[in-house]
Enzyme design. Structure first.
Site, mmCIF file in Angstrom:
data_model
loop_
_atom_site.group_PDB
_atom_site.id
_atom_site.type_symbol
_atom_site.label_atom_id
_atom_site.label_comp_id
_atom_site.label_asym_id
_atom_site.label_seq_id
_atom_site.Cartn_x
_atom_site.Cartn_y
_atom_site.Cartn_z
ATOM 1 N N ALA A 1 16.451 -95.351 -7.147
ATOM 2 C CA ALA A 1 16.079 -94.551 -5.971
ATOM 3 C C ALA A 1 17.183 -94.425 -4.940
ATOM 4 C CB ALA A 1 14.837 -95.157 -5.313
ATOM 5 N N ALA B 1 18.607 -89.093 -6.982
ATOM 6 C CA ALA B 1 17.292 -89.335 -6.389
ATOM 7 C C ALA B 1 17.215 -88.768 -4.975
ATOM 8 C CB ALA B 1 16.990 -90.828 -6.377
ATOM 9 N N ARG C 1 18.221 -101.720 -7.154
ATOM 10 C CA ARG C 1 18.717 -103.068 -6.865
ATOM 11 C C ARG C 1 19.008 -103.261 -5.379
ATOM 12 N NH1 ARG C 1 22.727 -102.843 -12.019
ATOM 13 N NH2 ARG C 1 23.395 -101.016 -10.812
ATOM 14 N N GLU D 1 32.266 -73.881 -12.225
ATOM 15 C CA GLU D 1 32.116 -74.499 -10.912
ATOM 16 C C GLU D 1 33.432 -74.337 -10.171
ATOM 17 O OE1 GLU D 1 28.804 -78.014 -11.712
ATOM 18 O OE2 GLU D 1 30.936 -78.490 -11.987
ATOM 19 N N HIS E 1 23.216 -78.176 -21.664
ATOM 20 C CA HIS E 1 22.784 -77.002 -20.889
ATOM 21 C C HIS E 1 22.965 -75.692 -21.660
ATOM 22 C CE1 HIS E 1 22.363 -79.756 -17.705
ATOM 23 N NE2 HIS E 1 23.495 -79.574 -17.076
ATOM 24 N N TYR F 1 20.704 -57.572 -14.797
ATOM 25 C CA TYR F 1 21.139 -56.191 -14.702
ATOM 26 C C TYR F 1 21.678 -55.687 -16.034
ATOM 27 C CZ TYR F 1 25.883 -58.068 -13.638
ATOM 28 O OH TYR F 1 27.082 -58.724 -13.658
#
Length: 571
Positions: free
Chosen positions: A91, A96, A124, A295, A319, A462
């Site tokens: 988390a 996250a 942790r 990117e 991907h 398009y």
């Protein structure tokens, strides 16, 4: 995709498929004796709309399966409400904070989460509940329609977020988590979803502990696993075998967030619900298909991870290959998850293994443009000075089946390029005996019709057509029939993680990767990856912010193709 609805259900596993173990009120409501082998899964909806819908199917007052629920039984069923506990393992990590918690809040904001739910962060780091709430509150946004009640909804959501600190491989810590989950579940029928936002080397430890010590005893338990799913066929297979020691395939949700992108999900709608496209979707009319990912930034903070995997493993093997499979698959029997995934697997198994001659790899180098200096890949302190890891790759792939025989599928992905984009470009064949070929000069590629599906940014579909320029003369022009999503659909498009989290909670697996899909995908790329590493193939250098290495153009020219994004006006 799953719809946003709230329902409660009694799992047959609670009764061991024995009608004598059903609640007495349900036994009393049985009109006919039911043999042990014929007990149906009982879905008892708490939603009043769904109850009315169910009743309308029973015009004689009795359900079609000959089971009559008396008012007393219905009251007892409604008393046993469900709850879902969502535990984000890892988390405190970037994924996250930037994606998972904001996606959960967006679902809550749109009333897509069930009435009873709890979100737990597990990592942790030593944090209190309040510190977790402060941490994730900085990334929550009311981006959907900026309603005035946003701050109230945010407070309500954060009140349902809690934290437990523990080691990822500690059964004792997961038992403590289990006790906290039970406190929040408060006697309701518990369903549990674990999202593994952690490095792949600790997947198995976390799954073992969650399965043995924190799974639901009476409801379902599901685990979302983030990529990478191994580094090659062998490591991927080993990871799958280890996970299946503790989970069934139906409990494992391998997430590829690109499958949750709006334009990727629309791909099958575009093809299978529009008669104008389906007859054209084959080698007879399509000259080549291009899948492009770029990117405009480098590794920037992910150098250690990226150098271990590279662009082929990070982007192309998952991907782009998943999008290719969706694009090229045959019409599935239905929209059922297994029917769709069966067709995707057929595509992957029909593909030729990649050869080194059909691949170009590159790595960005530093340069100075004006007053600004751009770093090279190896300037990152976490990357070895002599790293051969590719930050760019282009490949030509082929599907050896009746529909696509001989059609090149060109795929390229790169970092530190001149722009950010992800798109599918379908270039159609030249018009036979074109009456107007004299108007296009010698380059008939200028007259090629092209269908572009832009996944990001500025989502759009398009179609490039040839058109007469108004006037007395006969001059032709390439024009776009354009569906720009932000113009046609002003409401902001949900993030891919929202869709995938909602589907995982609903048990909808259509946008998740099955183990045999994974095996077939790795079988295509593993021989190439091993050859690149064993032969220590040096990547071609290209400047940061450029269009990529020159080698990509030679690869396209080998199949008499021009990359569509080089001549695009980015309509």
């Amino acid at each position: 995709m799953a719809t946003c609805s709230s329902s409660s259900f009694i799992s047959p596993s609670s009764f061991n498929n024995d009608p004598t173990q059903l609640p007495k009120t349900l036994q009393k409501g049985l009109l006919l004796p039911i043999r042990r082998s014929n007990i149906p899964l009982l879905h008892i909806h708490s939603n009043s709309h769904l109850r009315k819908q169910f009743q309308s199917k029973c015009s004689n007052g009795y359900p079609l399966n000959a089971v009559h629920f008396q008012d007393e039984a219905e009251a007892e069923a409604e008393a046993k409400e469900t709850t879902i506990s969502i535990t984000v393992v890892g988390a405190s990590g970037d994924l996250a904070k930037k994606k998972i918690f904001p996606a959960l809040f967006a679902l809550f904001y749109e009333d897509c989460l069930p009435k009873h739910f709890t979100v737990f962060g597990y990592a942790r780091s030593k944090l209190t509940d309040e510190e977790l709430r402060n941490m994730i509150s900085r990334t929550l946004t009311c981006r959907i329609d900026k309603r005035e009640n946003c701050s109230d909804k945010m407070v309500q959501f954060l009140q349902r977020c809690f934290y437990h600190s523990g080691q990822y491989g500690s059964e004792e810590n997961f038992l403590e988590l289990d006790r906290k989950l039970k406190e929040k579940e408060a006697g309701r029928l518990p369903n549990r979803l674990f999202y593994l936002s952690i490095p792949p080397n600790i997947f198995v430890d976390a799954v073992r502990c969650a399965s043995c010590c924190a799974s639901s005893a009476t409801g379902w338990t599901r685990v979302i696993v983030e990529k990478p799913f191994g580094r090659d066929s062998e490591s991927s297979g080993e990871l799958t075998r280890c996970l299946k020691q503790y989970l069934t395939e139906d409990q494992i949700f391998r997430i590829d967030h690109y499958l949750g992108k709006e334009l990727v999900e629309n791909l099958s709608v575009l093809r299978f619900s529009n008669l104008v496209f389906e007859p054209l979707w084959s080698r007879q009319y399509i000259r080549n298909v291009q899948l492009i990912f770029s990117e405009d930034f480098g590794v920037e903070g992910r150098g250690g991870y990226f150098d271990s995997y590279g662009i082929i493993r990070d982007i192309m093997q998952n991907h782009l290959l998943q999008i290719l499979a969706l694009f090229a698959m045959e019409t599935p029997v239905s929209l059922d998850a297994e029917d769709i995934r069966n067709e995707k697997v057929k595509v992957l198994r029909s593909m030729r293994t990649l050869q080194l001659d059909d691949v170009v790899v590159g790595q960005y180098k530093g340069h100075t443009k004006g007053s600004k200096t751009y770093p090279s890949y190896t300037d990152d302190p976490t990357i070895p000075n002599h790293s051969l890891t590719a930050t760019f790759a282009a490949a030509a792939l082929f599907i050896d089946n009746a529909r696509w025989d001989g059609v090149p599928f060109l795929m390229k992905a790169g970092k530190a390029l001149h722009n950010r984009r992800a798109e599918i470009r379908v270039q159609f064949r030249h018009v036979p005996g074109n009456l107007y070929k004299g108007k296009f000069g010698m380059d008939m590629d200028e007259a090629t019709n092209e269908l572009v599906i832009r996944v990001q940014p500025d989502e759009a579909i398009y179609l490039t057509i040839n058109n007469k320029i108004p006037g007395l003369g006969m001059r032709l022009d390439r024009s776009n029939l354009n569906l720009l999503y932000k113009a046609r659909y002003p409401r902001e498009i949900p993030d891919a993680y929202e869709r995938l989290l909602l589907d995982a909670m609903a048990g909808e697996r259509r946008l998740f990767i099955r183990s045999d899909e994974l095996d077939a995908a790795w079988a295509l790329f593993t021989p190439l990856l091993k050859e690149l590493e064993e032969k220590k193939i040096a990547p071609e250098l290209y400047p940061y912010g450029s269009r990529g290495p020159v080698g990509e153009h030679y690869l396209a020219a080998k199949y008499n193709i021009r990359w569509g994004d080089l001549t695009s006006d980015d309509s």
